[in-house]
Design a protein around this motif. Sequence first.
Motif, PDB file in Angstrom:
ATOM      1  N   GLU A  74     -53.886 103.982  72.812  1.00 14.86           N
ATOM      2  CA  GLU A  74     -54.621 103.924  74.076  1.00 14.86           C
ATOM      3  C   GLU A  74     -55.303 102.569  74.245  1.00 14.86           C
ATOM      4  OE1 GLU A  74     -55.855 108.660  74.528  1.00 14.86           O
ATOM      5  OE2 GLU A  74     -57.063 107.306  73.287  1.00 14.86           O
ATOM      6  N   ARG A  77     -53.180  99.759  75.792  1.00 15.50           N
ATOM      7  CA  ARG A  77     -52.781  99.881  77.188  1.00 15.50           C
ATOM      8  C   ARG A  77     -53.664  99.073  78.138  1.00 15.50           C
ATOM      9  NH1 ARG A  77     -48.180 101.387  78.526  1.00 15.50           N
ATOM     10  NH2 ARG A  77     -48.874 102.497  80.390  1.00 15.50           N
ATOM     11  N   ASN A  78     -54.948  98.966  77.827  1.00 10.21           N
ATOM     12  CA  ASN A  78     -55.904  98.362  78.749  1.00 10.21           C
ATOM     13  C   ASN A  78     -56.741  97.310  78.040  1.00 10.21           C
ATOM     14  OD1 ASN A  78     -55.236 100.262  80.916  1.00 10.21           O
ATOM     15  ND2 ASN A  78     -56.296 101.785  79.643  1.00 10.21           N
ATOM     16  N   LEU A 444     -49.688  97.804  86.845  1.00 10.20           N
ATOM     17  CA  LEU A 444     -50.763  97.088  86.165  1.00 10.20           C
ATOM     18  C   LEU A 444     -51.740  96.547  87.196  1.00 10.20           C
ATOM     19  CD1 LEU A 444     -52.029  95.729  83.649  1.00 10.20           C
ATOM     20  CD2 LEU A 444     -50.417  93.839  83.984  1.00 10.20           C
ATOM     21  N   ASP A 469     -49.792 106.610  85.009  1.00  3.62           N
ATOM     22  CA  ASP A 469     -50.003 105.865  83.767  1.00  3.62           C
ATOM     23  C   ASP A 469     -50.238 104.387  84.080  1.00  3.62           C
ATOM     24  OD1 ASP A 469     -50.277 105.547  81.046  1.00  3.62           O
ATOM     25  OD2 ASP A 469     -48.141 105.202  80.713  1.00  3.62           O
ATOM     26  N   ARG A 471     -52.183 100.786  84.121  1.00  2.48           N
ATOM     27  CA  ARG A 471     -52.965 100.044  83.139  1.00  2.48           C
ATOM     28  C   ARG A 471     -53.909  99.082  83.856  1.00  2.48           C
ATOM     29  NH1 ARG A 471     -49.219  96.596  80.443  1.00  2.48           N
ATOM     30  NH2 ARG A 471     -47.856  96.894  82.246  1.00  2.48           N
ATOM     31  N   GLY A 519     -57.883 107.944  78.158  1.00  2.04           N
ATOM     32  CA  GLY A 519     -57.657 106.510  78.205  1.00  2.04           C
ATOM     33  C   GLY A 519     -58.352 105.792  77.064  1.00  2.04           C
ATOM     34  N   PHE A 521     -59.248 101.285  75.660  1.00  2.00           N
ATOM     35  CA  PHE A 521     -59.085  99.857  75.942  1.00  2.00           C
ATOM     36  C   PHE A 521     -59.455  99.040  74.718  1.00  2.00           C
ATOM     37  CE2 PHE A 521     -63.434 100.920  77.096  1.00  2.00           C
ATOM     38  CZ  PHE A 521     -64.185  99.873  76.585  1.00  2.00           C
ATOM     39  N   SER A 559     -44.988  94.081  79.235  1.00  3.29           N
ATOM     40  CA  SER A 559     -45.079  95.387  78.595  1.00  3.29           C
ATOM     41  C   SER A 559     -45.062  95.289  77.073  1.00  3.29           C
ATOM     42  CB  SER A 559     -43.923  96.280  79.055  1.00  3.29           C
ATOM     43  OG  SER A 559     -42.678  95.718  78.685  1.00  3.29           O
ATOM     44  N   ASN A 561     -46.957  95.221  74.446  1.00  2.00           N
ATOM     45  CA  ASN A 561     -48.313  95.443  73.962  1.00  2.00           C
ATOM     46  C   ASN A 561     -48.261  95.708  72.465  1.00  2.00           C
ATOM     47  OD1 ASN A 561     -49.634  95.440  76.605  1.00  2.00           O
ATOM     48  ND2 ASN A 561     -48.471  97.322  76.939  1.00  2.00           N
TER      49      ASN A 561
END
Length: 660
Positions: A74, A77-78, A444, A469, A471, A519, A521, A559, A561
Amino acid sequence: MNDGPVTPVGVRLDPLAGIELLDQEDLIRLVRSMMSNGVALTFHGKRSAKEISRKVRPRVMRREPRLHVGSPAEQSRNLLIEGENLQTMVTLYKYRGEVDLIVTDPPYNTGQQFRYNDKWDEDPNDPDLGTLVAKEDGSRHTKWIKAMMPRLQMMKAMLKPSGVIAICIDDNELFHLGMLMDEVFGEENRIGILNWQKAAAARPDNSHISSATEYVLIYSKDTETARTYSLDRSEKDNRRYGNPDRDPSGIWREGNLTARTYSTDNDYGIQSPFTGEVHYPAGNGAWRHPKRNLIGWLGEWGVPYEIRSIKDGKRAALMVVGQKPGKISSTHMEAAQKRLESGPWPFVWFGTDGTGRPRVKTYLERIRKGKVPTTYWASEDLSSDEVPFVELGATSWDYTESGRSADGVSELTSIVGKGHGFDTVKPLKLFKKIIQLWCPPQGLVLDPYAGSGTTGQAVLEVNQEGDADRRFILIEQGSPATGDKYARSLTWQRLHNVITGQRLGPDGKLTNGADPVLGGFEFRMLTRQIDAKTVLSMKKDELVDVVITSHWDMGRRGSTNLIRIDDPKYSYLVGCNEQGEGYFIIWNNGGPVGQLDLDSYRIVLKDAEKARIKPPYHVYARYEVYQSRNVQFWKIPDKILAHLGLNENSDRFNDDEISG
C-alpha cells in the motif's frame, strides 16, 4: 478611453508597455505576436521565467520509513513528498507523461499566503520559499506569474497526452491565470471554468459586490484525447429502489423533502391528511420545493388543501381545508387511506402506512447521469419549479454538491483536531467530484500544492466508494520560513488518521473514532542535488533509496513502483517490483559499489533463492564483468542519472516541451 496598460502593477496586456525593458529575443517574439494578431501575456522577466524549469536540477529523494503508513504494498502506491514543488516535479522524472489528473490549490495572491524568492530568477535550485508578498507590492502580480509559469510548464510535462489539470483560484489572479493557462496549455485545450459556491452567504469583502464563489480552471493537455468520465449504475447502486405502490413512472426510493439551506419563505407547516399532525422541515432547514407545487401534490391524496396561517410564528401553512392542527376529519382520512391502498402514491407521501413525515420520491429513470457537468457547482441541491426534484446519488455527478470552504475547515478539524492553523481549506466534495470526472479508475493524481492533504483524502475515499484503484502523489514544502514543515505534521497526520480511522480525543490522544479508509503511502523528502559524484559517494542506505525512488522501465514507466526490502539475511537484494521481480545492488563488504562478476552473481542467486524470486534479476553495479541471460544490468551511476533525466544523450533539461 485609456490605451495604457490594463494592469500597471506588473502584468502588461498592452504589447508596447515596458518595451524598453525587453531584450532582442523578447522584442522579436513580441513583433511576431503582433504581426499574427495574437493576444499575448507580456511581463518583465518572462523569458527567464519560461527557462527556469530547464535549469532546475533533480535532488536526492530520501524515504522516511517511520512516516510510512500502510502495508509495504500500500505504501508503494501513493507518495507524500516534503520539498519545493518545482524541484520535486523535476526529480519525479519517472512520472513525466504518466499523470492522469493534476488537481491543486496554489497560494492565492492576497497578501497573506504567497511568498516569492528573488533568487529563483538567477538560481531556481534555491529551495527557499522567499518572503511574503504584500498586497501593496506593486509587482505582486508579476511575481505570482513568474512563480507559476515554470511550475505550470512542469505540470504540463507530467501529464499524459489525455491528462487534465484542475487548478483553483480566486478573483485576485483569475484573469492572469487564465491568460497564463492559455499560453502554456493552449486556448483550444480549455475545457471550462468552473464557478463553485464557497459560502452559503456572500462575504462583505468588497464595497460593491460581495463574493460567494471561487473558480477552478480546467484544461487538458490535448482535448482530442482528454475524456470526461461518467458511470453506469450497477445493481448495487439500485438496491434501494423499489415500487411498492405500482407507480407507472418506475422504481423509486425515498427522498428528502427538506433542503440543507434555510429559507424563511419555505419554513412553514404541512398538515398530514392521515393524522392531522403539522410537520415542519427537519433540523434548521426549509422545504425544498415551492409552495405552489407542494399544494398540488398534496391535493392528489383526494383531500383539499389551502394556504392558511396557524399563528405558529412561521409562514402560512399548507393545511387541509377546515381542519385544525392535530385534527383531521374521518372523511379526509378515509380519502387519503383509499389512495394509499390503491396506489400509485403522489410524489409527496407520508410513509408506507401514512403515519410518517412528508417525503418525496426519487425516480431512478429521472436521475441524470453520465452528463457533462455544468459550469456552476452550487453547494445546495438543484430543483425545478415544474418537475419533481431529483436527488442525485454519490455515483451520479452532474449536480452533486461542491461543498463550501467552511466545510473544508470543519472536515480538517474533525480529523486532526483544532489548532491546525488553516482557515481556508477546499472541501472534499469539490475535489472528489473533479477526481471522479477527470481521472480514470486506475489513474494517477498529482497535487503539487498539497496543503493539508485534501487531494489525498479525496482519492482514498473516492476509491473506496467506487471500488477504484487511483493513486496519488502529494507535494508539500510547508512553511520553512516560519519553522513549520507541515508536510510531516499536518498533511501526514490527516492522511494517517483517514487511513487508520484514528481521531484526536478530548484528552489529546488518538483513538479509533472513525471507520478506516483503505490505502497507504510512502513519505519522502528532498535533500541535496544529485550528480555522478554524489551517487558514487553515497552510503548504501542512501543509494538504495535513490534506486527505489527513481527506477523505471521503458514500457511500464510510471507503474514501476519498487518496494524496498530491508532484511539483513540478504546480501544484495534491496527491493522488488509489483511483478515480484528482484532488485539487487552489488557492494564490496559494505564498502563502495562493486562489480557484477561470477562471485557476486552467485550471491545474487542465493538471495533470490532465499526470497523465492525468479528471473529476471535486476542488478545495479559499477561494472558488468559477468553476463547472464537471467540478469538485467543497470550501471551505476549512469542508469541512476538517466532515470532522473540526466543522461548525456537525452538530457531532459534541453527538452523544449518543458519550456512551453
